[in-house]
Design a protein around this motif. Structure first.
Motif, short mmCIF file in Angstrom:
data_model
loop_
_atom_site.label_atom_id
_atom_site.label_comp_id
_atom_site.label_asym_id
_atom_site.label_seq_id
_atom_site.Cartn_x
_atom_site.Cartn_y
_atom_site.Cartn_z
N PHE A 292 0.86 -1.19 0.00
CA PHE A 292 0.00 0.00 0.00
C PHE A 292 0.89 1.23 0.00
CE2 PHE A 292 -3.15 2.60 2.78
CZ PHE A 292 -3.68 3.22 1.66
N CYS A 293 0.90 1.95 -1.11
CA CYS A 293 1.74 3.14 -1.23
C CYS A 293 0.88 4.36 -1.52
CB CYS A 293 2.77 2.96 -2.35
SG CYS A 293 2.06 2.81 -4.00
N GLU A 294 1.46 5.53 -1.40
CA GLU A 294 0.71 6.74 -1.73
C GLU A 294 0.63 6.88 -3.25
OE1 GLU A 294 2.33 10.66 -1.10
OE2 GLU A 294 4.26 9.82 -0.52
N PRO A 295 -0.33 7.68 -3.75
CA PRO A 295 -0.53 7.77 -5.20
C PRO A 295 0.72 8.13 -6.00
CG PRO A 295 -2.41 8.72 -4.07
CD PRO A 295 -1.39 8.40 -3.01
N ALA A 296 1.52 9.07 -5.50
CA ALA A 296 2.72 9.46 -6.25
C ALA A 296 3.67 8.29 -6.45
CB ALA A 296 3.43 10.60 -5.52
N SER A 297 3.74 7.39 -5.49
CA SER A 297 4.61 6.21 -5.62
C SER A 297 4.14 5.31 -6.74
CB SER A 297 4.61 5.41 -4.32
OG SER A 297 5.14 6.16 -3.25
N ALA A 298 2.83 5.12 -6.83
CA ALA A 298 2.26 4.19 -7.80
C ALA A 298 2.51 4.62 -9.23
CB ALA A 298 0.75 4.03 -7.55
N ILE A 299 2.84 5.88 -9.45
CA ILE A 299 3.06 6.33 -10.82
C ILE A 299 4.28 5.67 -11.44
CG2 ILE A 299 4.52 8.38 -10.53
CD1 ILE A 299 2.40 9.82 -12.39
N SER A 300 5.21 5.18 -10.62
CA SER A 300 6.35 4.45 -11.18
C SER A 300 5.87 3.15 -11.84
CB SER A 300 7.39 4.14 -10.10
OG SER A 300 6.86 3.31 -9.08
N THR A 312 8.79 0.15 -25.02
CA THR A 312 9.99 0.79 -24.47
C THR A 312 10.76 -0.18 -23.58
OG1 THR A 312 9.01 3.00 -24.55
CG2 THR A 312 10.83 2.67 -23.02
N ILE A 313 10.02 -0.89 -22.72
CA ILE A 313 10.60 -1.92 -21.86
C ILE A 313 10.16 -3.28 -22.40
CG2 ILE A 313 10.68 -2.90 -19.53
CD1 ILE A 313 10.28 -0.14 -18.40
N GLU A 314 11.11 -4.16 -22.62
CA GLU A 314 10.81 -5.48 -23.17
C GLU A 314 10.27 -6.42 -22.11
OE1 GLU A 314 14.29 -7.02 -25.02
OE2 GLU A 314 14.31 -5.52 -26.63
N ARG A 315 9.39 -7.30 -22.52
CA ARG A 315 8.91 -8.37 -21.64
C ARG A 315 10.11 -9.20 -21.18
NH1 ARG A 315 3.45 -6.93 -20.73
NH2 ARG A 315 2.83 -5.85 -22.64
N GLY A 316 10.08 -9.61 -19.94
CA GLY A 316 11.16 -10.40 -19.38
C GLY A 316 12.27 -9.58 -18.74
N ALA A 317 12.20 -8.26 -18.85
CA ALA A 317 13.23 -7.40 -18.26
C ALA A 317 13.19 -7.46 -16.74
CB ALA A 317 13.05 -5.96 -18.73
N ARG A 318 14.33 -7.21 -16.15
CA ARG A 318 14.39 -7.07 -14.68
C ARG A 318 14.19 -5.59 -14.36
NH1 ARG A 318 19.45 -9.16 -11.06
NH2 ARG A 318 18.24 -11.09 -11.02
N VAL A 319 13.11 -5.28 -13.65
CA VAL A 319 12.70 -3.90 -13.41
C VAL A 319 12.58 -3.64 -11.91
CG1 VAL A 319 10.94 -2.14 -13.84
CG2 VAL A 319 11.42 -3.88 -15.59
N ALA A 320 13.10 -2.51 -11.46
CA ALA A 320 12.90 -2.05 -10.08
C ALA A 320 12.09 -0.77 -10.12
CB ALA A 320 14.24 -1.81 -9.39
N CYS A 321 10.99 -0.75 -9.37
CA CYS A 321 10.16 0.45 -9.24
C CYS A 321 10.33 1.01 -7.84
CB CYS A 321 8.68 0.12 -9.48
SG CYS A 321 8.27 -0.29 -11.19
N VAL A 322 10.61 2.29 -7.75
CA VAL A 322 10.79 2.93 -6.46
C VAL A 322 9.42 3.41 -5.95
CG1 VAL A 322 11.96 4.75 -5.16
CG2 VAL A 322 13.10 3.68 -7.13
N LEU A 323 9.03 2.90 -4.78
CA LEU A 323 7.79 3.33 -4.12
C LEU A 323 8.18 4.29 -3.01
CD1 LEU A 323 5.71 0.02 -4.00
CD2 LEU A 323 5.97 1.68 -5.85
N THR A 324 7.91 5.56 -3.22
CA THR A 324 8.52 6.61 -2.43
C THR A 324 7.84 6.93 -1.11
OG1 THR A 324 7.30 8.11 -3.88
CG2 THR A 324 9.62 7.78 -4.37
#
Length: 359
Positions: A292-300, A312-324
């Motif tokens: 559960f994050c705040e709305p601004a975090s979810a935009i990542s 832009t991002i290929e399927r299978g990529a290793r992705v890190a999303c920052v939840l602020t």
């Protein structure tokens, strides 16, 4: 330095990273337990999206946002320089963090916020820590202009992200991501962009470790702005930014040029998402990842969804999303999307009927 620190997480950010950031032996080891936040492998949500998805939970910092990571260094340096008062402009999270660290360090704190444009939970955090809250009839950008001037006065220390020590602290988030991925960078890092300090800091962190040989490649950066507050995407300041994502409701990012440099140097992109698209990701995170994050975090994550759709991002990529930031900082948004409670009699049969009716 060519090796990562051996000091364990939990020792305080300055103590752990003192050889990697701009502090010295005389810098006070100010800490309230910041840093060392988890990187969660969100398997279920990632499988649906078609990527190896990791969520950097900066919402696990003591005041519930990434601001603590840089604030500890800024405040420690302010104490070292003899400051007696911290001052900042804020959309909420900076004020909460500045007030908490001021209390821990024994300093006064003044926070300047746009009237009616700050989530109640964040405002309360600053107030309970003893900060003087000044509400202005203007935007965050107006407030930042004023506090930059006030920060030049004797005894005052400006602790917004224009303070270089904030970036020094925040760049450690990139290093923790790499640590948790086995001393490797992700293929992509997706990050919200408001005043643009965090994207600047993460890119600096990745570059420094690559230059030291601690990681063998750099990630691409996907910066994501709200459609109603997207000056870097649109190429012009936004005089009256509007979005439900209050933490990034900023029309003139102080580090906008550096954010665009990070995007260009990494080979990434900066995009914008509507509030409706943001809310889709905001609902998916707790429903499919338990976060559960705040709305601004979810935009990542909203940005990730878009980048997958357009290739832009290929399927299978290793992705890190920052939840602020934590979801409890802005519960009013959550109230609008959840199913209301079911009322029934206080017995097993009535509760069973309520369960059946909900299926």
């Amino acid at each position: 330095m060519t090796t990562a620190p051996t000091t364990p997480r939990g020792a305080g950010l300055i103590e752990r990273w003192h050889d990697h950031i701009d502090v010295d032996d005389d810098t006070p080891r100010v800490t309230i337990g910041e840093g060392g936040t988890p990187l969660v492998h969100a398997r279920r949500l990632g499988e649906r999206l078609g990527v190896e998805l990791h969520l950097k939970l900066e919402l696990a910092n003591p005041t519930g946002s990434f601001k603590d990571r840089g604030m500890c260094v800024a405040v420690a340096r302010a104490v070292q320089a003899g400051a007696t008062t911290l001052i900042c402009a804020s959309t909420g999270n900076t004020s909460a963090s500045a007030a908490a660290f001021a209390a821990a360090a024994g300093l006064k704190c003044v926070v300047v916020v746009p009237s009616g444009k700050i989530a109640a939970g964040k405002l309360l955090q600053a107030q309970v820590a003893g900060a003087l809250v000044v509400q202005i009839d203007g935007s965050f950008d107006d407030g930042l202009v004023a506090v930059r001037e006030l920060g030049e006065r004797p005894g005052m220390a400006l602790v917004n992200s224009v303070n270089p020590y904030r970036i020094e602290g925040q760049k450690t988030g990139a290093w923790e991501v790499c640590e948790d991925l086995g001393m490797q960078a992700p293929d992509w890092l997706c990050i919200p962009v408001g005043n643009a300090g965090n994207i600047t800091a993460y890119w600096r962190g990745f570059r420094e470790w690559h230059e030291r040989g601690l990681i063998d490649r750099l990630p691409k950066i996907l910066g994501v702005q709200a459609a109603g507050a997207a000056p870097l995407v649109d190429g012009a300041p936004v005089e009256h930014p509007e979005t439900i994502a209050t933490a990034i409701r900023i029309g003139k990012p102080a580090r906008g040029d550096q954010a665009l440099e990070a995007i260009e140097q990494s080979g990434g992109r900066i995009i914008k998402r509507t509030d409706a698209e943001l809310l889709e990701a905001y609902a998916a995170l707790p429903a499919e990842a338990g976060i559960f994050c705040e709305p601004a975090s979810a935009i990542s994550v909203a940005g990730l969804m878009s980048a997958l759709e357009d290739g832009t991002i290929e399927r299978g990529a290793r992705v890190a999303c920052v939840l602020t930031g934590h979801g409890l900082k802005d519960p009013d948004t959550a109230v609008e999307i959840v199913t209301p409670p079911i009322h029934c009699a206080p017995n097993a049969d009535a509760i069973a009927r309520a369960i059946d009716a909900a299926d």
